[in-house]
Design a protein around this motif. Sequence first.
Motif, short mmCIF file in Angstrom:
data_model
loop_
_atom_site.label_atom_id
_atom_site.label_comp_id
_atom_site.label_asym_id
_atom_site.label_seq_id
_atom_site.Cartn_x
_atom_site.Cartn_y
_atom_site.Cartn_z
N LYS A 68 -20.09 -4.90 -4.08
CA LYS A 68 -19.00 -4.70 -3.11
C LYS A 68 -18.01 -3.67 -3.65
O LYS A 68 -17.51 -2.82 -2.91
N LEU A 100 -3.21 -5.54 -0.23
CA LEU A 100 -4.64 -5.23 -0.31
C LEU A 100 -5.26 -6.12 -1.38
O LEU A 100 -4.55 -6.61 -2.25
N ASP A 101 -6.57 -6.29 -1.33
CA ASP A 101 -7.24 -6.88 -2.49
C ASP A 101 -7.89 -5.75 -3.28
O ASP A 101 -7.80 -4.57 -2.89
N SER A 115 -5.16 -17.98 -3.79
CA SER A 115 -3.81 -17.78 -4.33
C SER A 115 -3.39 -16.32 -4.31
O SER A 115 -2.21 -16.02 -4.42
N LYS A 116 -4.39 -15.41 -4.24
CA LYS A 116 -4.05 -13.99 -4.19
C LYS A 116 -4.42 -13.41 -2.82
O LYS A 116 -4.55 -12.20 -2.69
N ARG A 117 -4.66 -14.28 -1.86
CA ARG A 117 -5.13 -13.95 -0.52
C ARG A 117 -6.14 -12.79 -0.52
O ARG A 117 -6.05 -11.85 0.26
N ILE A 118 -7.09 -12.90 -1.43
CA ILE A 118 -8.14 -11.90 -1.58
C ILE A 118 -9.16 -12.05 -0.44
O ILE A 118 -9.65 -13.14 -0.18
N MET A 119 -9.41 -10.93 0.24
CA MET A 119 -10.33 -10.98 1.37
C MET A 119 -11.76 -10.64 0.96
O MET A 119 -12.69 -10.79 1.75
N ASN A 120 -11.93 -10.13 -0.24
CA ASN A 120 -13.25 -9.85 -0.77
C ASN A 120 -13.34 -10.49 -2.15
O ASN A 120 -13.36 -9.80 -3.16
N GLN A 170 -10.37 -3.51 -1.35
CA GLN A 170 -9.69 -2.64 -0.37
C GLN A 170 -8.91 -1.54 -1.08
O GLN A 170 -8.79 -0.41 -0.58
N ASN A 217 -17.98 -5.60 3.19
CA ASN A 217 -16.59 -5.51 2.73
C ASN A 217 -15.62 -5.65 3.90
O ASN A 217 -15.76 -4.99 4.92
N MET A 218 -14.65 -6.51 3.71
CA MET A 218 -13.61 -6.66 4.74
C MET A 218 -12.56 -5.57 4.53
O MET A 218 -12.05 -5.41 3.42
N ASP A 219 -12.26 -4.86 5.61
CA ASP A 219 -11.30 -3.75 5.52
C ASP A 219 -9.89 -4.25 5.22
O ASP A 219 -9.57 -5.41 5.45
N ALA A 220 -9.06 -3.31 4.76
CA ALA A 220 -7.65 -3.63 4.52
C ALA A 220 -7.07 -4.26 5.78
O ALA A 220 -7.32 -3.80 6.89
N LYS A 221 -6.32 -5.30 5.59
CA LYS A 221 -5.81 -6.06 6.74
C LYS A 221 -4.63 -5.38 7.39
O LYS A 221 -3.76 -4.82 6.72
N ASP A 222 -4.64 -5.45 8.70
CA ASP A 222 -3.49 -5.01 9.49
C ASP A 222 -2.54 -6.22 9.56
O ASP A 222 -2.88 -7.23 10.19
N TRP A 223 -1.40 -6.11 8.90
CA TRP A 223 -0.51 -7.28 8.84
C TRP A 223 0.45 -7.35 10.02
O TRP A 223 1.29 -8.26 10.07
N ARG A 263 -20.71 -9.12 -6.08
CA ARG A 263 -19.29 -8.71 -6.08
C ARG A 263 -19.16 -7.31 -6.67
O ARG A 263 -18.37 -6.50 -6.21
N ARG A 299 0.82 -1.21 0.00
CA ARG A 299 0.00 0.00 0.00
C ARG A 299 0.86 1.27 0.00
O ARG A 299 0.41 2.30 -0.49
N HIS A 350 -0.02 -8.62 -2.79
CA HIS A 350 -1.40 -8.65 -2.29
C HIS A 350 -1.55 -8.19 -0.85
O HIS A 350 -2.15 -8.87 -0.02
#
Lengths: 307, 158, 222
Positions: free
Chosen positions: A178, A126-127, C153-158, A130, C198-204, A175, A86, A124
């Motif tokens: 979303k 973010l997706d 494979s793209k660890r997509i959360m949405n 996001q 929608n799942m928010d941007a992840k805090d890694w 989708r 990001r 990745h």
Amino acid sequence: MKTDSVLEKILTSGQLAVTSEVGPPRGTDPEAVKKKGELLRGVVDVVNVTDNQTAMVRMSSMAACAHLKQLGLHPMLQMVTRDRNRLAMQADILGAYSHGIDNMLCLSGDHPKFGDHPMAANVHDLDSVQFLRMVKDMRDEGKFQGGDEITDPPKMFIGAAANPFADPFELRVARLAKKSAAGADFVQTQCIYNIPKFKEWMKGVCARGLHKEIYVLAGITPMKSVGMARYMKNKVPGMDVPADIIKRMAGVEKKKAAAEGITMAVEMIQELKEVEGVAGFHIMAIEWERKVPEIVERAGLLPRPSV
Amino acid sequence: MSEPTPQFEPVIVAFCCHYCAYTAADQAGAQRLSYPANVKIVRVPCSGKVDALHLLRAFEKGADGVYVAGCLEGDCHFNNGNTRAARRVTQVQKLIEEIGIEKERIEMVLMSAGMGDRFAEVATEITEKIRALGPSPIRGGKPAPARAQTKASAKAAK
Amino acid sequence: MITAERKPLEEIVESVASFDRILLVGCNECVTVCAAGGRKEVGLLASALNMTFLKGGKSVQITEHTLERQCDPEYVEELSQLVGGADAILSMACGAGVQELARRYKDKPVLPALNTMFMGASERAGVWSERCAGCGNCVLGITGGICPIARCSKRIMNGPCGGSTNGKCEISDDVDCAWHLIWERLKALGQTDLYEVNMDAKDWRPAGGAGPRTIVREDLAE
């Protein structure tokens, strides 16, 4: 108006918008980009510039966009979440906007497995959903994703991609919702070949009222040959090429196949113009940019509005 | 690797299932069918009882060839011991190739209890095949030395 | 469990080539269950190494020993009697076990015989697949019990992305689309409304982004 984008102006005015795309070169020659861009001058409103498409390294989308901007064209920055975290994404968005690039398309990107660096780390951070939210907050809240304020925020007209044909189909309208909720102003769809399925999707989009929230640009890719049709059907992830399309391409002489592909694209645009919720077209003529003027003209989309 | 010589007498270990191959070996004896003395039979309650470790140790202790003889397909006394054994043989083939031993030195064969003639035939064929391959590359004619091993209860010793 | 696979024999042989006395140490926990580094695999590797060295005309002393748990100092201590007689330790545990041996026996080279793979589950006999990425902030409660971080494979959360076809991921027909599975499960549970959020941007940071992670339980820590 949320932005100064030409695309936003055209779409807001209710006229059908036309976009196309160019792939930057796998080298450093700016002429490669400029030549492709010139072919599209006056023919389309905005030119997408792909970002390491199919996960192959190419000249950066931002640099190629800047070349097009210098020619007085309106580029659209494509950006994938695959290659940047990001911090890098936001830095590039600031940089792009500083060059006057005010359209962008937020994508997750093809998996590196398909490209020339399958050994690369898949970022990745973010997706795509996001990502859209981040760009919207940069524009509307004037804030970085981390929360700090931005001096002179970038006012991007924000695009997303949608594939109405991927599975599970029943999820595809949700989708899009979303992505719309996250901040997408418009969406460019995957290449459409299965028109009945696209119409079914659009019906769902309209039933939810999404067509009033997000502009849908229908994706069109002319087929060059029956070989390309088969390749798209079998090898490109998420592509839906019905058997009658392949049959039609196979039914003409090899010499005339390209012309048939163009005609088919024109017919599709004419049919899709009448579909409720279709706000324009995104013509992806892969390494065939010179054919875009003919398609746009025959589809009755010229002249392009001046706004 | 040594050239095969007419004098070379390979050591072959055959893990034979009690319900088929072992009985077949008896039959062969009863019918006075001759088979090479190179084949040393280890009787097992089922070919599925043969572990990869047994197969590997056989080579380590000096075998030039190893085979597992189980029941015909569908005839295993314990349902699928023979198919499990076949998979283990394949696994050991890969492992011995990594070591540098020809994978042809181990195989799985199937037979029924009444096949005394097949037992003798297989024993002869495999002996000839291994004879042609020559001595196992790991032993160079000498048996392998014993290895150090600790008891699982070393903690108790401490 | 933590899953692992044995390294190619050639690589292991090369790593121990300069030593004459090797202590080969297995682990009775995860790597035993996934048939990579338990007592049996220790026996197989010892035998394979022994034959490889014999083939090269070299005699190496290999001592086999399998610990109850290689990632736990209490069990690692058990090796103290044996380490003196070895020039190097070859570990068949996961990376945590290898490092625990290295921490305790500072003057002995400790070499890994396995490649540690992932946190996974047994799908069926002989097949293990990735299930958890240890991200430190579990979302399974809202994703139908299927993890998008570990299994997309793209660890997509949405998700799902546009590459999902017939329930399979774009990277391979052998890989399930995690979001297809999530959607099917949410339907079965009557929880499709969860998908719309929608799942928010992840805090890694809890996932390791804030540096190596430590858990301290005040009531247990000494």
